[in-house]
Design a protein around this motif. Structure first.
Motif, PDB file in Angstrom:
ATOM      1  N   LYS A 100       0.827  -1.202   0.000  1.00  0.00           N
ATOM      2  CA  LYS A 100       0.000   0.000   0.000  1.00  0.00           C
ATOM      3  C   LYS A 100       0.865   1.257   0.000  1.00  0.00           C
ATOM      4  O   LYS A 100       0.555   2.242  -0.668  1.00  0.00           O
ATOM      5  CB  LYS A 100      -0.950  -0.027   1.201  1.00  0.00           C
ATOM      6  CG  LYS A 100      -2.005  -1.123   1.071  1.00  0.00           C
ATOM      7  CD  LYS A 100      -2.827  -1.233   2.336  1.00  0.00           C
ATOM      8  CE  LYS A 100      -3.860  -2.331   2.238  1.00  0.00           C
ATOM      9  NZ  LYS A 100      -3.301  -3.682   2.269  1.00  0.00           N
ATOM     10  N   LYS A 101       1.973   1.205   0.716  1.00  0.00           N
ATOM     11  CA  LYS A 101       2.888   2.347   0.750  1.00  0.00           C
ATOM     12  C   LYS A 101       3.490   2.587  -0.633  1.00  0.00           C
ATOM     13  O   LYS A 101       3.575   3.730  -1.087  1.00  0.00           O
ATOM     14  CB  LYS A 101       3.995   2.109   1.777  1.00  0.00           C
ATOM     15  CG  LYS A 101       4.933   3.287   1.926  1.00  0.00           C
ATOM     16  CD  LYS A 101       5.931   3.080   3.041  1.00  0.00           C
ATOM     17  CE  LYS A 101       6.788   4.327   3.157  1.00  0.00           C
ATOM     18  NZ  LYS A 101       7.635   4.298   4.309  1.00  0.00           N
ATOM     19  N   SER A 157       0.893   4.187  -2.870  1.00  0.00           N
ATOM     20  CA  SER A 157       0.672   5.603  -2.549  1.00  0.00           C
ATOM     21  C   SER A 157       1.810   6.470  -3.076  1.00  0.00           C
ATOM     22  O   SER A 157       1.582   7.546  -3.616  1.00  0.00           O
ATOM     23  CB  SER A 157       0.483   5.806  -1.053  1.00  0.00           C
ATOM     24  OG  SER A 157       1.696   5.741  -0.353  1.00  0.00           O
ATOM     25  N   GLU A 177      -1.333   7.258   1.748  1.00  0.00           N
ATOM     26  CA  GLU A 177      -1.397   5.830   2.049  1.00  0.00           C
ATOM     27  C   GLU A 177      -2.770   5.493   2.644  1.00  0.00           C
ATOM     28  O   GLU A 177      -3.317   4.431   2.395  1.00  0.00           O
ATOM     29  CB  GLU A 177      -0.269   5.471   3.026  1.00  0.00           C
ATOM     30  CG  GLU A 177      -0.012   3.992   3.143  1.00  0.00           C
ATOM     31  CD  GLU A 177       1.240   3.674   3.963  1.00  0.00           C
ATOM     32  OE1 GLU A 177       1.298   2.542   4.478  1.00  0.00           O
ATOM     33  OE2 GLU A 177       2.132   4.535   4.089  1.00  0.00           O
TER      34      GLU A 177
END
Length: 183
Positions: free
Chosen positions: A161-162, A165, A172
């Motif tokens: 997810k980081k 983002s 995030e």
């Protein structure tokens, strides 16, 4: 000893923070503390400056709004400084709390500053409501929602997810909301 404190709300305000530093150096501040952070966020440099101040010192700021966000907050700062026998000096007002007149003027001007801020926020809210009624104000563009398919695709490829983002330039938290089906 004179201890200077400078603050801007955002890191984009480079000229403002530098102008404050120059003003504080010009009047002879022995030590400077500065930060670029919103007035509602925890202000560690202000805390450090107040902790560093000793009996007989003076905390110096260029403008009242760089120091406190409300009259109550200003009162808390002044009270803490007074308990340590530390004065407060506000350059643009020519104000110094080491005397009774300075203390009185600080309270009056603090009330006026809070009133001005509340009036500005009220006018801003009215302007936004009027623009919304005319269909001219739509708020911030929902960037994460527009990239939902791309986010889901990158997550299914195994990206964290980081990483998603960072790659897409969104928060995030937005990626988490999409992944959890909240958006």
């Amino acid at each position: 000893m004179m201890i200077g404190y400078a603050r801007t709300s955002t890191i984009e305000q480079k000229a403002s923070i530098e102008a404050q530093r120059e003003s504080l150096r010009a009047i002879g501040c022995d030590r400077l503390y500065d930060e670029q952070i919103s007035s509602v966020a925890p202000r560690e440099a202000l805390r450090a400056a107040m902790d560093y101040a000793r009996d007989g010192d003076t905390l110096v700021v260029t403008k009242l709004d760089r120091l406190a966000r409300t009259v109550r907050h200003l009162g808390e700062i002044v009270e803490e400084l007074s308990e340590k026998n530390v004065g407060l000096r506000i350059l643009d007002l020519g104000l110094d709390t080491t005397n009774a007149t300075g203390k009185l003027m600080l309270n009056v001007l603090g009330s006026v500053a809070q009133f001005e801020r509340e009036m500005m926020l009220e006018r801003q809210r009215e302007g936004i409501a009027k623009a919304k009624a005319l269909g001219k104000y739509k708020g911030r563009k929902p960037t994460a929602r527009l990239q939902k398919q791309e986010i889901v695709g990158l997550l299914s490829e195994g990206l964290t997810k980081k990483a998603v983002s960072e790659r897409l330039g969104i928060s995030e938290r937005s990626v988490y909301r999409i992944a959890n089906g909240a958006i």
